[in-house]
Design a protein around this motif. Structure first.
Motif, PDB file in Angstrom:
ATOM      1  N   ARG A 237      30.317  52.013  30.041  1.00  0.00           N
ATOM      2  CA  ARG A 237      31.436  51.081  29.869  1.00  0.00           C
ATOM      3  C   ARG A 237      31.073  49.704  30.404  1.00  0.00           C
ATOM      4  N   ALA A 238      31.081  48.703  29.528  1.00  0.00           N
ATOM      5  CA  ALA A 238      30.864  47.321  29.966  1.00  0.00           C
ATOM      6  C   ALA A 238      32.095  46.863  30.726  1.00  0.00           C
ATOM      7  N   ILE A 239      31.883  46.318  31.928  1.00  0.00           N
ATOM      8  CA  ILE A 239      33.031  45.929  32.753  1.00  0.00           C
ATOM      9  C   ILE A 239      33.091  44.439  33.043  1.00  0.00           C
ATOM     10  N   SER A 240      31.975  43.724  32.887  1.00  0.00           N
ATOM     11  CA  SER A 240      32.028  42.272  33.092  1.00  0.00           C
ATOM     12  C   SER A 240      30.810  41.608  32.480  1.00  0.00           C
ATOM     13  N   LEU A 241      30.985  40.340  32.153  1.00  0.00           N
ATOM     14  CA  LEU A 241      29.890  39.537  31.631  1.00  0.00           C
ATOM     15  C   LEU A 241      29.220  38.797  32.780  1.00  0.00           C
ATOM     16  N   VAL A 242      27.926  38.569  32.651  1.00  0.00           N
ATOM     17  CA  VAL A 242      27.157  37.867  33.679  1.00  0.00           C
ATOM     18  C   VAL A 242      26.787  36.480  33.167  1.00  0.00           C
ATOM     19  N   THR A 243      26.991  35.462  33.977  1.00  0.00           N
ATOM     20  CA  THR A 243      26.615  34.108  33.611  1.00  0.00           C
ATOM     21  C   THR A 243      25.403  33.653  34.417  1.00  0.00           C
ATOM     22  N   ASN A 244      24.697  32.654  33.881  1.00  0.00           N
ATOM     23  CA  ASN A 244      23.559  32.092  34.607  1.00  0.00           C
ATOM     24  C   ASN A 244      23.942  30.736  35.206  1.00  0.00           C
ATOM     25  N   GLU A 245      22.967  30.031  35.763  1.00  0.00           N
ATOM     26  CA  GLU A 245      23.241  28.771  36.442  1.00  0.00           C
ATOM     27  C   GLU A 245      23.761  27.689  35.497  1.00  0.00           C
ATOM     28  N   ALA A 246      23.462  27.832  34.205  1.00  0.00           N
ATOM     29  CA  ALA A 246      23.946  26.870  33.215  1.00  0.00           C
ATOM     30  C   ALA A 246      25.309  27.275  32.648  1.00  0.00           C
ATOM     31  N   ASP A 247      25.925  28.287  33.244  1.00  0.00           N
ATOM     32  CA  ASP A 247      27.226  28.795  32.825  1.00  0.00           C
ATOM     33  C   ASP A 247      27.174  29.397  31.421  1.00  0.00           C
ATOM     34  N   GLU A 248      26.027  29.941  31.058  1.00  0.00           N
ATOM     35  CA  GLU A 248      25.862  30.640  29.787  1.00  0.00           C
ATOM     36  C   GLU A 248      25.973  32.142  30.035  1.00  0.00           C
ATOM     37  N   ILE A 249      26.392  32.877  29.026  1.00  0.00           N
ATOM     38  CA  ILE A 249      26.443  34.334  29.143  1.00  0.00           C
ATOM     39  C   ILE A 249      25.015  34.863  29.055  1.00  0.00           C
ATOM     40  N   ALA A 250      24.611  35.564  30.092  1.00  0.00           N
ATOM     41  CA  ALA A 250      23.215  35.994  30.195  1.00  0.00           C
ATOM     42  C   ALA A 250      23.062  37.496  30.354  1.00  0.00           C
ATOM     43  N   GLY A 251      24.144  38.239  30.236  1.00  0.00           N
ATOM     44  CA  GLY A 251      24.030  39.682  30.371  1.00  0.00           C
ATOM     45  C   GLY A 251      25.381  40.335  30.565  1.00  0.00           C
TER      46      GLY A 251
END
Length: 553
Positions: A237-251
């Protein structure tokens, strides 16, 4: 250059580990998700598909796999002239007032990409489509076609899904016949004759492990994904999105058997988690009327909606859904809905709480007036509603008695219309007056109020037969006819490339959305029986193509 990802242990929660990195991560294994995965795989990208349940295929696997895709190569091969321009003309004319202002660019994107998507799916997977005889439902408007835009899958061997063959979600309906075979077998009205005609074919397909409709579609798409190296994770179950330093979705952060893991995505994440109809609180907020049945998997709980909102996505069309009449059936140990147009029987009408008819029950988009709302209050005008019929209806639709057993009390019977009115809580005078007026129309052969059966599409389905029959023979019956859904169609707003947007119109880099999880550009008013599957697959394709074009590293 790959951006640094924020500390995965902090993002994923205590005890999480970085599992691995992929180009593309797809959340959900329905038609939108697997088409996105397949497309990405053919473009040389590494793909991870995450499915939270122990069954693959989502709502799509339970469907008839009818796909509305204009200007497709199957129609062209049979000499049927169609074009993106004609289909766009049809969609613009068919749409509710005001929709073109926000959705026209998305309609153009879908219509332009649909034919290419279909060719890719047939080229890159065992999935094969056939053109159906079904016309566009609004044949009277500009751009409509009598044939060529509706397709569905041909029979497919389940074993092509390999180790996952036993993990494909089953339907509430048998998938031993194709869409076209099932429609014209007429199991609802002549079940014995239908089984006599199709029994040998059904038996042979069962013995040889052949699936049809949604089961065939998802088998083929899954096989294609596996052939192109896509990795499948079930019960995750996917529970959250991960962002990087540029505020992009990265995982994405995934929870599986109590353990949290972080999967990184170089190109981005596609949300294809389906609707939110099984989240009772979210559903009730946007659909405050009485609910009869839900016809989709119980895993459609709005996970993707919550994850997208958490990173700033703006939601739209949250009051839109794929609606239909539904019968009570049993599925995975629970009472469940099975969609069926039983309200179109000649000996049945649908009345609102005032005991009045309000629309043509035979209309393909009958559920739109059923769920019409007061613009000022937002309350439903015609709910609660009831299907009202008689003994002729039960004789004409023998399976109704069997379905009624799945939910005791669902079907209400009475010796008189007065008694029936009392049992369902409507005015005696109003119900009797409505039934008498309908019976007069039936006697004359013309519905002067709503012109039931007069549309070209209705004449196609009825075969030119009379669709008006009297309601006069006791026992009289009533069943609730309120909101029943095969899936909600609201969610994160996207642009024509499938990229998720914020409220200010800016793009959330690396985040894409497709299928019933997105703010679908086609709402309750369907443009064809395959309005859901065809566009869902196409938006999965668009998302994958957009990710490849973005070339984010």
């Amino acid at each position: 250059m790959q951006h640094a990802v924020t500390d995965p242990a902090e993002s994923a929660g205590k005890g999480s580990t970085v599992q691995s990195t992929f180009d593309v991560i797809v959340l959900g294994s329905g038609a939108a998700g697997l088409t996105a995965a397949l497309t990405a795989g053919t473009l040389g990208m590494s793909v991870l598909v995450i499915e939270k349940s122990d069954r693959l295929g989502g709502t799509s696997a339970m469907s008839g796999a009818g796909a509305w895709i204009p200007a497709n190569h199957h129609a062209r091969a049979q000499g049927i002239k169609d074009s993106v321009e004609e289909a766009l003309q049809y969609m613009r004319a068919a749409a509710p007032d005001g929709w073109a202002e926000s959705e026209d660019a998305l309609w153009q994107s879908f219509l332009s990409a649909g034919p290419d998507m279909l060719e890719l799916v047939e080229r890159a997977s065992p999935t094969r489509f056939e053109m159906l005889s079904e016309p566009d439902p609004m044949l009277e408007i500009a751009g409509a076609k009598k044939r060529g835009r509706m397709l569905s899958t041909l029979p497919t061997k389940r074993k092509l899904a390999g180790a996952y063959a036993g993990r494909l979600r089953r339907s509430t309906q048998p998938h031993d016949l194709t869409y076209e075979e099932m429609i014209f077998a007429n199991f609802l009205h002549k079940p014995v004759l239908a089984y006599l005609k199709t029994g040998p074919k059904i038996l042979w397909r069962k013995l040889t492990g052949v699936a049809c409709q949604g089961s065939a579609l998802m088998t083929g798409l899954l096989a294609g994904c596996l052939d192109h190296g896509c990795r499948i994770e079930i019960e995750a179950r996917a529970i959250s999105l991960v962002t990087n330093e540029a505020d992009e979705i990265a995982g994405v952060v995934v929870e599986r058997h109590g353990e949290r893991k972080h999967f990184a995505a170089r190109r981005g994440v596609v949300i294809a988690t389906g609707g939110f109809e099984w989240d009772r609180e979210m559903f009730a907020e946007h659909f405050p009327g009485p609910l009869d049945f839900i016809c989709s998997p119980r895993t459609n709980e709005g996970d993707g909606h919550r994850m997208a909102a958490a990173v700033g996505a703006v939601m739209a069309h949250m009051d839109q859904a794929n609606l239909a009449g539904a019968l009570p059936t049993r599925y995975e140990g629970h009472v469940h809905g099975m969609p069926l147009r039983f309200q179109a029987d000649p000996h049945a009408i649908v009345v609102n709480g005032r005991g009045e008819r309000f629309a043509d029950e035979h209309d393909f988009n009958f559920c739109e007036p059923l769920t019409a709302r007061d613009p000022a209050s937002g309350q439903y005008i015609n709910l609660p509603a009831w299907l009202v019929a008689d003994a002729n209806f039960l004789k004409h639709t023998p399976p109704m008695r069997l379905f009624a057993r799945n939910k005791p009390g669902w079907m209400i019977k009475a010796k008189t219309l007065e008694e029936l009115a009392d049992k369902i809580g409507v005015s005696r005078a109003a119900l009797i007056g409505t039934v008498e007026r309908y019976n007069e129309f039936a006697a004359r052969g013309r519905d002067e109020d709503f012109h039931r059966g007069e549309q070209k599409f209705e004449r196609y389905w009825s075969g030119g037969k009379n669709v008006l029959g009297t309601i006069a023979r006791p026992p009289f019956i009533a069943t609730p006819f309120n909101i029943s859904t095969m899936g909600t169609k609201g969610g994160p707003r996207t642009n024509a490339n499938g990229q998720v947007l914020r409220a200010d119109g800016s793009i959330i880099a690396g985040l894409y959305c497709a299928g019933n999880a997105m703010a679908n550009p086609i709402g309750v008013r369907a443009v064809g029986a395959g309005t859901t599957i065809g566009p869902c697959m196409t938006w999965g394709y668009i998302c994958a193509r957009s990710m490849a074009a973005a070339n984010r590293q």
